[in-house]
Design an enzyme around this catalytic site. Structure first.
Site, mmCIF file in Angstrom:
data_model
loop_
_atom_site.group_PDB
_atom_site.id
_atom_site.type_symbol
_atom_site.label_atom_id
_atom_site.label_comp_id
_atom_site.label_asym_id
_atom_site.label_seq_id
_atom_site.Cartn_x
_atom_site.Cartn_y
_atom_site.Cartn_z
ATOM 1 C CG HIS A 378 5.701 9.801 7.126
ATOM 2 N ND1 HIS A 378 5.878 8.447 7.226
ATOM 3 C CD2 HIS A 378 5.605 10.265 8.395
ATOM 4 C CE1 HIS A 378 5.870 8.091 8.498
ATOM 5 N NE2 HIS A 378 5.708 9.180 9.235
ATOM 6 C CE LYS A 580 2.971 -0.052 -4.567
ATOM 7 N NZ LYS A 580 3.891 0.182 -3.467
ATOM 8 N NE ARG A 581 -5.526 5.672 -0.651
ATOM 9 C CZ ARG A 581 -6.169 6.493 0.175
ATOM 10 N NH1 ARG A 581 -6.253 6.215 1.468
ATOM 11 N NH2 ARG A 581 -6.765 7.571 -0.273
ATOM 12 C CE LYS A 586 1.513 4.975 -2.745
ATOM 13 N NZ LYS A 586 2.524 4.242 -1.979
ATOM 14 C CB THR A 688 5.747 -0.454 4.936
ATOM 15 O OG1 THR A 688 4.449 0.080 4.652
ATOM 16 C CG2 THR A 688 6.558 0.538 5.751
ATOM 17 C CE LYS A 692 2.560 -3.788 5.155
ATOM 18 N NZ LYS A 692 1.410 -2.950 4.718
HETATM 19 C C1 PLP Z 1 1.449 -1.785 4.103
HETATM 20 C C2 PLP Z 1 0.189 -1.166 3.633
HETATM 21 C C3 PLP Z 1 0.217 -0.015 2.841
HETATM 22 C C4 PLP Z 1 1.501 0.636 2.386
HETATM 23 O O1 PLP Z 1 1.848 0.097 1.125
HETATM 24 P P1 PLP Z 1 2.939 0.826 0.204
HETATM 25 O O2 PLP Z 1 3.101 -0.118 -0.943
HETATM 26 O O3 PLP Z 1 4.181 0.943 1.029
HETATM 27 O O4 PLP Z 1 2.361 2.135 -0.193
HETATM 28 C C5 PLP Z 1 -0.980 0.514 2.397
HETATM 29 N N1 PLP Z 1 -2.152 -0.056 2.729
HETATM 30 C C6 PLP Z 1 -2.216 -1.175 3.480
HETATM 31 C C7 PLP Z 1 -3.552 -1.759 3.794
HETATM 32 C C8 PLP Z 1 -1.060 -1.762 3.961
HETATM 33 O O5 PLP Z 1 -1.144 -2.859 4.717
#
Ligand code: PLP
Length: 855
Positions: A378, A580-581, A586, A688, A692
């Site tokens: 990952h 995101k985290r 990032k 991911t 979305k």
């Molecule tokens: C999809 C999702 C992530 C992943 O987000 P990235 O932008 O791909 O890091 C992190 N936290 C939550 C709550 C999510 O639904």
């Protein structure tokens, strides 16, 4: 702002939500009242919202039970190959609405709840998130469970039932404060404890080498108590199982031990071993070598493999029930997928079971093990690689360390130069010897995959860096490339995906309906059908409908924002999200520099026409990650200045979204105009969140990193806002003159102005040196080269603003994105895992419902 539309009326119109037949509704009301009375022991005089939620959850759950039993019986009879997805994280979020969607119960429940005088959304908001994950990796596991059930695969998710999931984030005076996530406090209606299937898991002790094999003795036993959660497929009557293990002390725990201070102390000490399943480690993409974490990793694997072996042995052979003993058959009946190296102990544990318990010879056992296991990588970030000190291993799992040494010894027999052998060893030499878990996984698996095309290419082609922390890292060698050259067929790509059930039908019913009106409902099972929307790219009514749904979603989220943050939101402004985290790679700091630059431009020319923006950033920082916490503080500080500046007015707002989690993602993403995916090229394995947003009609501003590359390919690069260095540029910079932040700082006046403001206390007037460390980081040791992409990013944001002024062109680009989304369904991802790694065939066939006859 009052609610712009009635949610009940809105939901009723929507066909994708199942039929609200009069009989269904009447039955649901009866069941609801029965549960309120008999399960919750309340009546309508004393029941509160939570009681009503639990009554509804139990009512919906009733519809799962028959299908669940049926599915499991069906697997037992048919004995198909089974896949075990083992993960330390399952970031499930809420279950009620997802269950209603997958069982086509949503409209009927809505109507029943309405007729009972209750508000569905209020009840849904009483459900706690199952926050048993950190971010993308854990959410991927959850999307995969939905897709595996929807594709009719005999699949099991195996993990840990953490008593405390990912912490709740509070923002206090601009700082992140963590609170324990006591998600089980009021009970979990979706799980069923199965104490009858409890399994023992051993720790510590020593090994005895005897003539009839190796014995692992003087161990401490912890019991693994399984809790099962049903995983319904999309309208196919299949209900799979997610089994999460909870640690339980044996009844005789410490009682036989003379060293312990008697009965009372022994009972009190039960907590010590039950701590194994107490709490999720809150690190995303970061390895912390704590003994309790290694215990968790072995605990889930040891308990799970007992289930795997028991089910393998007990399976039916034709119509006869026989105990299967031929372990050469195991790879034909079982696939084990390791979600990162976290469950890597499955490899030595399977070897221990086969060799020490089932008495297979080493070579045969190894062949079975490799053909059964597969590993998903990952990340390429060195600080995330698991490298466990040998001393810790020897103490906790002495037999497994011996097995790992033996695996390594035999593996090291290939011909090769000395340097290459050192790089590929499972055991890293040097000051403190360590087990490299990625190497263990590669050697012990028949398939190794990355999670987006660019990531899989990087894995097999580039330098690996190890020995790192958040603040420091050393380059030691070349990792996967050596393994690739030894065995190229092992290495694959499986680009990540998301489930369109949760991430479209459930969270954005308005958009799902507008799509269904044009192309029917098949896209929910087969997301590639979204391509057919391109036919309507010049259909003005369709363009207006897409824009209208977005505006409704924005109004609704604006209500949430105004209630929560006491900020007036301009619903005409561009909703710009980076959720995101929080992590340096990032590059939330790059977003901060854009906020400040845009603010400065408005201040400089306040009478110009500026495209209004509401910039929202959300995400949790690992509690021990100081820099990430400072980044949150900077964003809240920028918000304090910008949001109260009368010159700016409603043209720019900066909001830090508190406690970003699955449920908040579902509320926020449908309202997004712009999705920020701005990691340094080569650092985000897939992402991911990007998918979305794309599916929900946001445009992406992003670098050529992770799955962004494939999103641009699918939608057309002209339909994304791509900027900045490519991986090749980053590599060329590292190989050539290097990255020198000061050059950009000195050359670009707006960058200099922004940095000088941060450094000079413009955003922290009471504490001018608050962001000293962040400034120092950006200027002197920024591994992620923020300044190198600043200019391109700002220029690209200008283009975004220009397009936003033309709503029709904007919406057409949105449609190109939605139409290009098909590839990013986790159904596609899972079909590829099934065919190319697991040797299984996905199917869209239904199985008979509980009230129908089984074949
Ligand atoms: C999809 C999702 C992530 C992943 O987000 P990235 O932008 O791909 O890091 C992190 N936290 C939550 C709550 C999510 O639904």
């Amino acid at each position: 702002m009052s609610k712009p539309f009635s949610d009940h009326d809105k939901r009723k119109q929507i066909s994708v939500r199942g039929l609200a037949g009069v009989e269904n509704v009447a039955e649901l009301k009866v069941a609801f009242n029965r549960h309120l009375h008999f399960t919750l022991v309340k009546d309508r005089n004393v029941a509160n919202k939570r009681d009503y939620y639990f009554a509804l959850a139990n009512t919906v759950r009733d519809h799962l039970v028959g299908r669940w039993i049926r599915t499991q019986q069906y697997y037992y009879e048919k004995d198909p190959k089974r896949v075990y997805y083992i993960s330390l994280e399952f970031y499930m979020g809420r279950t009620l609405q997802n269950t209603m969607v997958n069982l086509a119960l949503e409209n009927a429940c809505d109507e029943a709840i309405y007729q009972l005088g209750l508000d569905m959304e209020e009840l849904e908001d009483m459900e706690e998130d199952a926050g048993l994950g950190n971010g993308g990796l854990g959410r991927l596991a959850a999307c995969f469970l939905d897709s595996m059930a929807s594709l009719g695969l005999a699949a099991y998710g195996y993990g840990i039932r953490y008593e405390f999931g990912i912490f709740n984030q509070k923002i206090v005076n601009g700082w992140q404060v963590e609170e324990a996530d006591d998600w089980l406090r009021y009970g979990n209606p979706w799980e069923k404890a199965r104490p009858e299937y409890m399994r023992p898991v051993k720790f510590y002790g020593r090994t005895e080498h005897t003539p009839d094999g190796v014995k692992w003795v003087d161990t401490q036993v912890v019991l693994a108590l399984p809790y099962d959660t049903p995983i319904p497929g999309y309208r196919n009557n299949i209900v799979n199982t997610m089994r999460l293990w909870s640690a339980k002390a044996p009844c005789d725990f410490n009682l036989k031990d003379f060293n312990v201070g008697g009965y009372i102390q022994a009972v009190l000490d039960r907590n010590l071993c039950e701590n194994i399943s107490r709490v999720l480690y809150p690190n995303d993409n970061f390895f912390e070598g704590k003994e309790l974490r290694l215990k968790q990793e072995y605990f889930v694997v040891a308990a799970t493999l007992q289930d795997v072996v028991r089910r393998f042995k007990a399976s039916k052979f034709g119509s006869r029930e026989v105990v299967r003993t031929d372990f050469a058959e195991l790879p034909n009946k079982v696939a084990i997928q390791l979600n990162d190296t976290h469950p890597a102990m499955a490899i030595p544990e399977l070897m221990r079971v086969l060799v020490d318990e089932e008495k297979l010879g080493w070579d045969k056992a190894w062949d079975v093990c490799v053909r059964t296991c597969a590993y998903t990588n990952h990340t390429v970030l060195p600080e995330a690689l698991e490298r466990w000190p040998i001393d810790l291993f020897h103490h906790l799992l002495p037999r497994h360390l011996e097995i790992i040494f033996e695996i390594n010894h035999r593996f090291m027999e290939f011909p090769g130069d000395h340097d290459r052998m050192r790089r590929m060893s499972l055991i890293e030499e040097g000051g403190c010897k360590k087990v490299n878990m990625a190497h263990l996984c590669i050697v012990g698996s028949h398939a190794v995959n990355g999670v987006a095309r660019i990531h899989s290419e990087i894995l097999i082609a580039t330098l690996y860096v190890t020995n790192a922390t958040h603040t420091h890292y050393d380059n030691i060698g070349d990792g996967f490339k050596d393994f690739y050259e030894l065995d190229p067929h092992k290495f694959q790509n499986k680009t990540n995906g998301i489930t369109p059930r949760r991430w479209l039908v459930m969270c954005n019913p308005g958009l799902a309906e507008v799509i269904a009106e044009k192309i029917g409902e098949e896209f929910i099972r087969d997301l590639d059908q979204l391509k057919r929307l391109l036919k309507f790219i010049n259909d003005d009514a369709f363009i207006r409908d897409i824009a209208k749904v977005k505006q409704e979603n924005k109004l609704k989220f604006a209500v949430h924002l105004e209630e929560h943050y006491k900020v007036k939101i301009n619903p005409q402004s561009m909703f710009d999200f980076q959720v995101k985290r929080i992590h340096e790679y990032k590059r939330q700091l790059l977003n901060c520099l854009h906020m400040i630059t845009y603010y400065n431009r408005i201040k400089k020319e306040p009478n110009k026409h500026w495209t209004p923006r509401t910039i929202m950033v959300g995400g949790k920082a690992a509690p021990g990650y100081h820099t990430a916490k400072m980044i949150i503080r900077l964003i809240t500080a920028i918000g304090e200045v910008v949001n109260h500046d009368p010159v700016v007015g409603d043209r720019l707002k900066v909001i830090f979204l508190e406690n970003y989690r699955v449920t908040l993602a579902e509320k926020a993403i449908p309202s997004a105009d712009l999705s920020e995916q701005i990691s340094t090229a080569g650092t985000e394995a897939s992402g991911t969140g990007n998918m979305k947003f794309m599916l929900n009609g946001a445009l992406t501003i992003g670098t050529m990193d992770g799955a962004n590359v494939e999103m641009a390919e699918e939608a057309g690069e002209e339909n994304l806002f791509i900027f900045g260095m490519r991986v090749e540029d980053v590599d060329a910079m590292d190989a050539g003159k290097g990255y020198h932040a000061s050059e950009y700082y000195n050359r670009i006046p707006e960058l200099k102005q922004a940095m000088d403001q941060i450094a000079g206390g413009f955003f922290s007037p009471k504490q001018p040196d608050l962001f000293k460390e962040l400034v120092d980081l950006l200027m002197h040791h920024d591994r992620f080269k923020v300044f190198a992409d600043y200019e391109a990013y700002i220029k690209c944001q200008d283009k975004v603003n220009q397009l936003y002024k033309n709503p029709k062109e904007w919406t057409k680009m949105v449609i190109h994105n939605i139409a290009g989304c098909g590839k990013f369904s986790s159904d596609r991802t899972i079909a590829q895992y099934a065919r190319e790694i697991w040797g299984m065939e996905p199917s869209l066939e239904k199985i008979p419902a509980p009230d129908e006859k089984l074949k």
